[in-house]
Design an enzyme around this catalytic site. Sequence first.
Site, PDB file in Angstrom:
ATOM      1  CB  ALA A   1      -0.914   0.002   1.221  1.00  0.00           C
TER       2      ALA A   1
ATOM      3  CE1 TYR B   1      -5.142  -0.484   7.092  1.00  0.00           C
ATOM      4  CE2 TYR B   1      -5.130  -1.929   5.185  1.00  0.00           C
ATOM      5  CZ  TYR B   1      -4.661  -1.599   6.442  1.00  0.00           C
ATOM      6  OH  TYR B   1      -3.716  -2.375   7.050  1.00  0.00           O
TER       7      TYR B   1
ATOM      8  NE  ARG C   1      -6.105  -7.210  -2.069  1.00  0.00           N
ATOM      9  CZ  ARG C   1      -5.099  -7.940  -1.582  1.00  0.00           C
ATOM     10  NH1 ARG C   1      -4.506  -7.592  -0.460  1.00  0.00           N
ATOM     11  NH2 ARG C   1      -4.663  -8.999  -2.233  1.00  0.00           N
TER      12      ARG C   1
ATOM     13  NE  ARG D   1       0.640 -14.407   6.549  1.00  0.00           N
ATOM     14  CZ  ARG D   1      -0.482 -13.707   6.381  1.00  0.00           C
ATOM     15  NH1 ARG D   1      -1.223 -13.914   5.305  1.00  0.00           N
ATOM     16  NH2 ARG D   1      -0.853 -12.800   7.271  1.00  0.00           N
TER      17      ARG D   1
END
Length: 365
Positions: free
Chosen positions: A61, A188, A236, A330
Amino acid sequence: MPALFQPLRLRSLELQHRGWVSPMCQYSCDPDDAPGVPNDWHLMHLGSFATGGAALILTEAAAVNAEGRISPRDAGLYNGEQAEAWQRITSFVHRHGAASAKIGVQLAHAGRKASTYWPFSGKHGSVPESDGGWTTVGPSPLAFEGYADPAAMSVEQISGVVRDFADASVRAVDAGFDTIEIHGAHGYLLHQFQSPLINTRTDAWGGDETGRNRLMLAVVDAVRAVIPESMPLLLRISASDWAEGGVDLAASVRLARQAAEHGVDLIDVSSGGAVAHQQIKAGPGYQTGFSAAIRKEAGVATGTVGLLTSAGQAEHAVATGQADGVLIARAALRDPHWWLRAAFELGHDLAWPPQYQRAVPRRTF
């Protein structure tokens, strides 16, 4: 050819295959000498995925203004110094990408979840002004559990954030990014406005679903207006708040359909992050069903993410129509050459960087 390694075209952007890098915050900018400026760590981090065979790399971000950073160590794209540093990274990716890699920037504003300590700081919660923090903002004066109370945004501040997303998009184009992703997920700012668990406004920016989605779509419109028509735009979203009374899949399908009508080309489908009392039912590929439903019911391309670690999982998600692309997170940190290995496991020949070709595994001896 495996479905995962079939090419995909979004507007004029040609992606060599459907294996991509999910945005992952690194909390590695220098908060004192170069706030928000990506550095050698970011070059190494993102560059390793390019040499590792990813077809599309999405950055962490990048905040559209200083108060939108998740932490004082987060990246931004709100000034020229930051844009110049990002250009160094986009140039590296374009020059050295093993799969003709493309790179997109995720533009974001953390809202009430801004000004927090980074995960490896040894501290938790909001950073006080005495330690380099700042007053956060949100749709309503409701704090995320364990964080400081935000200030409710004025209409003028909301309009300013829309302009900030547009201005950052212009810088992104100039810095050489191939696409832009708007971050409307994970609790967010844009997601905060969308979620009825957070947005208690009664003006045009709140109330019913139309009002709560207004900021998300206003940002989409503002970004779409300043980037080339040929450049795809990604969004997103969190498909579910995983909490009673919050955003659910049906609401996300409606939002995705509207976003596509406003010029979004692909929905990056994640979930959660709005509230601390969420009850996520996590497991391998636990979000692919959200992606599949949005892809089918909203009629828009989707990407899926979340505990997807193996080549077989990724192949299954694309081959069965659950998503148009798979974003690895990950698993890519554990193995930055995940895509080269996945191609080998699926019997596909993906070009290795010339410097690494001596290490290409053989199928027969």
